[in-house]
Design a protein around this motif. Sequence first.
Motif, PDB file in Angstrom:
ATOM      1  N   ASP A  88      -5.402   0.427  -3.351  1.00  0.00           N
ATOM      2  CA  ASP A  88      -4.700   1.417  -4.155  1.00  0.00           C
ATOM      3  C   ASP A  88      -5.420   1.925  -5.609  1.00  0.00           C
ATOM      4  OD1 ASP A  88      -2.569   1.333  -2.248  1.00  0.00           O
ATOM      5  OD2 ASP A  88      -1.803  -0.470  -2.908  1.00  0.00           O
ATOM      6  N   GLU A 107     -10.109  -4.006   6.543  1.00  0.00           N
ATOM      7  CA  GLU A 107      -9.254  -3.592   7.854  1.00  0.00           C
ATOM      8  C   GLU A 107      -8.322  -2.558   7.261  1.00  0.00           C
ATOM      9  OE1 GLU A 107      -7.861  -8.041   9.512  1.00  0.00           O
ATOM     10  OE2 GLU A 107      -6.389  -6.595   8.286  1.00  0.00           O
ATOM     11  N   ARG A 108      -8.142  -2.317   6.055  1.00  0.00           N
ATOM     12  CA  ARG A 108      -7.201  -1.113   5.629  1.00  0.00           C
ATOM     13  C   ARG A 108      -8.367   0.140   5.507  1.00  0.00           C
ATOM     14  NH1 ARG A 108      -3.792  -0.342   0.081  1.00  0.00           N
ATOM     15  NH2 ARG A 108      -3.822   1.854   0.190  1.00  0.00           N
ATOM     16  N   LYS A 109      -9.626  -0.128   5.238  1.00  0.00           N
ATOM     17  CA  LYS A 109     -10.898   1.005   5.142  1.00  0.00           C
ATOM     18  C   LYS A 109     -10.653   1.444   6.575  1.00  0.00           C
ATOM     19  CE  LYS A 109     -14.328   3.209   4.409  1.00  0.00           C
ATOM     20  NZ  LYS A 109     -14.520   4.358   3.502  1.00  0.00           N
ATOM     21  N   ARG A 131      -8.758   1.347   8.957  1.00  0.00           N
ATOM     22  CA  ARG A 131      -7.256   1.862   9.474  1.00  0.00           C
ATOM     23  C   ARG A 131      -6.789   3.335   8.887  1.00  0.00           C
ATOM     24  NH1 ARG A 131      -4.116  -2.364   7.941  1.00  0.00           N
ATOM     25  NH2 ARG A 131      -3.227  -1.387   6.316  1.00  0.00           N
ATOM     26  N   ASP A 132      -6.854   3.371   7.570  1.00  0.00           N
ATOM     27  CA  ASP A 132      -6.266   4.405   6.754  1.00  0.00           C
ATOM     28  C   ASP A 132      -7.364   4.898   5.865  1.00  0.00           C
ATOM     29  OD1 ASP A 132      -5.850   3.034   4.565  1.00  0.00           O
ATOM     30  OD2 ASP A 132      -4.032   2.763   4.628  1.00  0.00           O
ATOM     31  N   ARG A 187      -8.862  -8.030   4.385  1.00  0.00           N
ATOM     32  CA  ARG A 187      -7.555  -6.927   4.094  1.00  0.00           C
ATOM     33  C   ARG A 187      -8.266  -5.724   3.928  1.00  0.00           C
ATOM     34  NH1 ARG A 187      -2.837  -7.868  -0.072  1.00  0.00           N
ATOM     35  NH2 ARG A 187      -1.978  -5.600   0.191  1.00  0.00           N
TER      36      ARG A 187
END
Lengths: 320, 320
Positions: A61, A51-53, A55-56, A48
């Motif tokens: 957080d 993936e987040r890296k 993506r955005d 996750r």
Amino acid sequence: MSLRLAVLGAGAVGGSVVELAAEYGHRVVGFADSSSGVVDAGGIDGERALERKSRDGAVGDDDPDDVLAADYDVLVEATPTTLGDAEPGFSHCLAALERDRHVVLANKGPVAERYADLRRAEEDSAGDVLFEATVGGAMPVLSTVADYGPGHISTARGVLNGTANFVLSRMAAEGLGYEHVLAEAQDLGVAEADPSFDVDGTDAALKCVILANVLSEARGGDVFSLDDAEVTGIKDIPGSALDLATEDGRTIRLIGEATPKRVRVGPRLVPQHGALAVTGTQNIVQFETEHAGQLNVSGRGAGGPETATAVLADVARLNR
Amino acid sequence: MSLRLAVLGAGAVGGSVVELAAEYGHRVVGFADSSSGVVDAGGIDGERALERKSRDGAVGDDDPDDVLAADYDVLVEATPTTLGDAEPGFSHCLAALERDRHVVLANKGPVAERYADLRRAEEDSAGDVLFEATVGGAMPVLSTVADYGPGHISTARGVLNGTANFVLSRMAAEGLGYEHVLAEAQDLGVAEADPSFDVDGTDAALKCVILANVLSEARGGDVFSLDDAEVTGIKDIPGSALDLATEDGRTIRLIGEATPKRVRVGPRLVPQHGALAVTGTQNIVQFETEHAGQLNVSGRGAGGPETATAVLADVARLNR
């Protein structure tokens, strides 16, 4: 025993450590890039975070400092190599050692540019510093030096940059010029948009500085940094020089050499079918030993998963 | 920390361990051949023992059993490799482990023929068993497997007998027949008077059995012994086969291959200038890894001082 890892740096190596850690029996409790972090004492969700890296641009957080402050056993420092003061990598190592935690480096900066400072901090700490991943990716270079005994090795030399080697071996095999092959390597993703770190010899020199530091330390000798290295790159090698070498049964490789007294990197003539004439992005290190002649280690000297396995080999050593 | 070594076996390897131990910071407190021994808690005079051995065939006035009973930290088992029950080497290991002492093997017998028995004895002991010297002399073969993680290596293959490789590479380079080159190798001291252990593939097979045991153990798999290996030697290779191979850009090498499921040794065609085509008495091991492609390790796979450095590397590992 399962160890808790905090991984700093979300590039190819840091990301691969996060992906592979569980397979090697360890748990990633913190992961950070330069501006974000994710901390979970029970183990982060690595997939996750990555993936987040992509993506955005953030791995989570939390703040990177939260990762550095987390409760881990081993800090994996895989932020980009910086020269001179080797920051922020060096301060990350210091923070871990001050808390008596182990440090495993993939970042060459602290061991190439501030070796003495780092060793002093290690001496005052219950934590150890290992850095197999900084020299030759997956190849067992520093572990071989440690096992054989650095005081019984007089020289380490070899091909320590896959990009430069790819360019030289293509030039020799195809009779093509430097600019042409470099552009091809960039298209293939073997060379970066700015390839100067690789083709100027800087990257190979940093690895040789690290090797020289280890060899010299065993003899109570000098500490080296990049400034002490004599470095020549491959940009000015004409195709005609490679043709001439080939006619003579030889070829040209960018050879780095580390002894307890000196660091040199530059194009050298080597036998065309000899051990040093590895092709493509392959790397090799050849050790001159006191009682066992030459020992050679070759393999993939770079790459995310490859280099991550060297990080995890160091973690396994700490675990013994 | 300086460790106290008891060295069993006064051949090339045992003798070299006695000669080199002090240089690596350790003390030999006992040394024995099959019929005599010398024990001194303050450290034996190694030079004198070796001189006496070559003069009158005994290393000292003590009994070999006195050496086994001495107060040492590490037993170095360097008696000749025996097949089947691997005695007396196996009992020597057992005696040390029962006293909670470490064992470093140069003798292939116990790890090739009685791996499960040895591991069981190790489990019940505070002592550890290491055996880098049993595979590939000075080359860091088993330490690379341990560092990389045996569970992440699918295959180990390579040239693991220098005598057979010398014969094959001379046959190919000079166009000479097997008997001719073997006689030459015997004159040079590269082949023994009875070369069957080397040219039949037995020696390479024992090394592959050891590698397979380590790879299999990590997966909870079967234990191997020499009987499980499929072995073909080099005696029946006609010079014409080498000529044909050369015409095709290839050559023949005696290749051993170990996987967690199988051990095979036999003549194989390999690319003439590829990594596996080492020449002379050189050895190579190539690992197929899960995340880092191929890793190669090459160097001198035999010899007294060379193999002694592998013993002393194991001693250093125990000392960490």
